[in-house]
Design a protein around this motif. Structure first.
Motif, PDB file in Angstrom:
ATOM      1  N   ILE A 150       0.603  -1.179   0.257  1.00  0.00           N
ATOM      2  CA  ILE A 150       0.092   0.063   0.005  1.00  0.00           C
ATOM      3  C   ILE A 150       0.842   1.007   0.120  1.00  0.00           C
ATOM      4  N   PRO A 151       1.772   1.291   0.818  1.00  0.00           N
ATOM      5  CA  PRO A 151       3.153   2.242   0.613  1.00  0.00           C
ATOM      6  C   PRO A 151       3.203   3.228  -0.485  1.00  0.00           C
ATOM      7  N   ARG A 152       3.391   1.981  -1.129  1.00  0.00           N
ATOM      8  CA  ARG A 152       4.330   1.801  -2.834  1.00  0.00           C
ATOM      9  C   ARG A 152       3.370   2.313  -3.649  1.00  0.00           C
ATOM     10  N   LEU A 153       2.306   2.096  -3.469  1.00  0.00           N
ATOM     11  CA  LEU A 153       0.914   1.967  -4.590  1.00  0.00           C
ATOM     12  C   LEU A 153       0.458   3.570  -4.355  1.00  0.00           C
ATOM     13  N   ILE A 154       1.016   4.203  -3.374  1.00  0.00           N
ATOM     14  CA  ILE A 154      -0.106   5.264  -2.626  1.00  0.00           C
ATOM     15  C   ILE A 154       1.483   6.570  -2.839  1.00  0.00           C
ATOM     16  N   ASP A 155       2.461   6.000  -3.662  1.00  0.00           N
ATOM     17  CA  ASP A 155       3.982   7.138  -3.814  1.00  0.00           C
ATOM     18  C   ASP A 155       3.710   6.548  -4.726  1.00  0.00           C
ATOM     19  N   ASP A 156       3.742   6.036  -5.719  1.00  0.00           N
ATOM     20  CA  ASP A 156       3.400   5.394  -7.257  1.00  0.00           C
ATOM     21  C   ASP A 156       2.485   6.297  -7.822  1.00  0.00           C
ATOM     22  N   GLY A 157       1.462   6.997  -7.381  1.00  0.00           N
ATOM     23  CA  GLY A 157      -0.139   7.835  -7.799  1.00  0.00           C
ATOM     24  C   GLY A 157      -1.162   6.881  -7.816  1.00  0.00           C
ATOM     25  N   ASP A 160      -4.860   6.747  -4.242  1.00  0.00           N
ATOM     26  CA  ASP A 160      -4.294   7.883  -3.239  1.00  0.00           C
ATOM     27  C   ASP A 160      -5.198   7.156  -1.909  1.00  0.00           C
ATOM     28  N   SER A 161      -4.591   8.487  -0.615  1.00  0.00           N
ATOM     29  CA  SER A 161      -4.547   8.081   0.169  1.00  0.00           C
ATOM     30  C   SER A 161      -5.537   7.914   0.968  1.00  0.00           C
ATOM     31  N   ASP A 162      -6.630   7.301   0.548  1.00  0.00           N
ATOM     32  CA  ASP A 162      -7.870   6.352   0.737  1.00  0.00           C
ATOM     33  C   ASP A 162      -8.415   4.907   0.028  1.00  0.00           C
ATOM     34  N   VAL A 199      -4.521   0.162   6.611  1.00  0.00           N
ATOM     35  CA  VAL A 199      -2.809   0.606   6.666  1.00  0.00           C
ATOM     36  C   VAL A 199      -2.391   0.884   7.899  1.00  0.00           C
ATOM     37  N   GLN A 200      -3.124   1.119   9.123  1.00  0.00           N
ATOM     38  CA  GLN A 200      -2.367   1.045  10.576  1.00  0.00           C
ATOM     39  C   GLN A 200      -2.087  -0.208  10.632  1.00  0.00           C
ATOM     40  N   GLU A 201      -3.247  -0.756  10.258  1.00  0.00           N
ATOM     41  CA  GLU A 201      -2.934  -3.083  10.725  1.00  0.00           C
ATOM     42  C   GLU A 201      -1.317  -2.923  10.445  1.00  0.00           C
ATOM     43  N   MET A 202      -1.460  -2.873   8.690  1.00  0.00           N
ATOM     44  CA  MET A 202      -0.317  -3.905   8.603  1.00  0.00           C
ATOM     45  C   MET A 202       1.316  -2.777   9.149  1.00  0.00           C
TER      46      MET A 202
END
Length: 312
Positions: A150-157, A160-162, A199-202
């Motif tokens: 998930i963090p990489r998917l957000i960083d790569d656009g 989105d954050s949701d 996200v928090q759980e990961m």
């Protein structure tokens, strides 16, 4: 040195309880001591159905409970309510329970806490007490790899954050994995609150030294290679000695089923998590009727043990 003692804590849905029960039985057969923590409501409901812990006493597994913080009449199909209540109430009670369990067998104190998704808070409690932790991921290794990324998917656009895809496209989590449509991401349709929980759980689950996957390398080699934490231990298999159910099995359909030609019946079931709205239920029923084929539809009862909907 004492016997390895595992405290196992599933999120209270059957898709988490049963795989963790199967894993616990395997550990017990290897000489480990197992303490299985259910919520009070889940244990009572399973025992009422005749398929709960009280009917598995020969398994060598000890069962304990904690309250989930909800009243008996509360709707436990509302998983946001259940999740928030568990995280608000159970963490404060777990240290005392661990203390009480350890006091009963001072030579074999709890050495590892194993949790399923949504119960990462228990790893935080264990970490503070110096107890090692592990995650049992009950779904596919690919779904775990996707959440892990998930963090990489957000960083790569890509999302989105949701967790919402920025556009419709196919992606690869790693060069050797199959293409994946962003419309099929595992959190699709869950909403902002549950995605934020993932996200928090990961992040919390990183306290676990081992992330155990109910899968095998032959099925998902590329997904399992995403992280050295991922350890395939599957497939975990159900048996009469490790099966729980929150509802009494309805066997009245068996005689009808035996009368149908082989491979002619459509089986429909949405598990213990999906919540079908009345209009969706009606559309599904009408669609199945239009098939002009026999079908067997498992309709989950609510807390009052009544069917969720009426067939149109």
């Amino acid at each position: 040195m004492g016997i390895p003692h595992f405290l196992v804590i599933p999120y209270p849905v059957l898709g988490h309880v049963n795989p963790l029960m199967q894993f616990s039985e395997a550990l017990a057969k290897h000489g480990c001591k197992i303490t299985f923590l259910n919520t009070e409501f889940s244990r009572k409901r399973a025992n009422t159905a005749g398929a709960g812990p009280d009917n598995l006493r020969g398994s060598g597994i000890k069962f304990v409970t904690l309250p989930d913080g909800l009243d008996p009449e509360d709707d436990r199909s509302d998983h946001i309510k259940v999740l928030l209540s568990i995280k608000s109430n159970m963490p404060a009670m777990l240290p005392k329970l661990i203390e009480d369990i350890n006091a009963l067998d001072v030579d074999n104190n709890i050495t590892c806490i194993v949790v399923t998704m949504n119960m990462g808070w228990a790893l935080e409690v264990g970490h503070k007490l110096g107890i090692k932790g592990a995650l049992l991921w009950t779904a596919s290794a690919t779904s775990l790899a996707t959440c892990y990324c998930i963090p990489r998917l957000i960083d790569d656009g890509i999302i989105d954050s949701d967790g919402v895809p920025t556009k419709k496209q196919e992606i690869q989590l790693s060069p050797n994995m199959p293409m994946m449509d962003t419309a099929d991401l595992p959190w699709g349709g869950l909403g902002k609150i549950l995605f934020a929980n993932i996200v928090q759980e990961m992040k919390t689950l990183k306290l676990g030294e081992w992330w155990l996957c109910n899968s095998v390398c032959d099925l998902e080699p590329e997904a399992l290679a995403i992280s050295p934490r991922f350890l395939p231990i599957g497939p975990l298999m159900e048996s009469d000695t490790n099966k729980n159910s929150f509802w009494e099995e309805d066997t009245t359909c068996l005689a009808w089923l035996d009368q149908q030609p082989p491979q002619s019946v459509v089986y429909v079931s949405f598990g213990s998590l999906a919540k079908v709205e009345p209009n969706q239920f009606k559309e599904l029923a009408l669609g199945l009727d239009l098939l002009n084929r026999p079908f067997l539809w498992v309709v989950r009862p609510g807390n009052d043990n009544k069917g969720q909907q009426c067939i149109p």
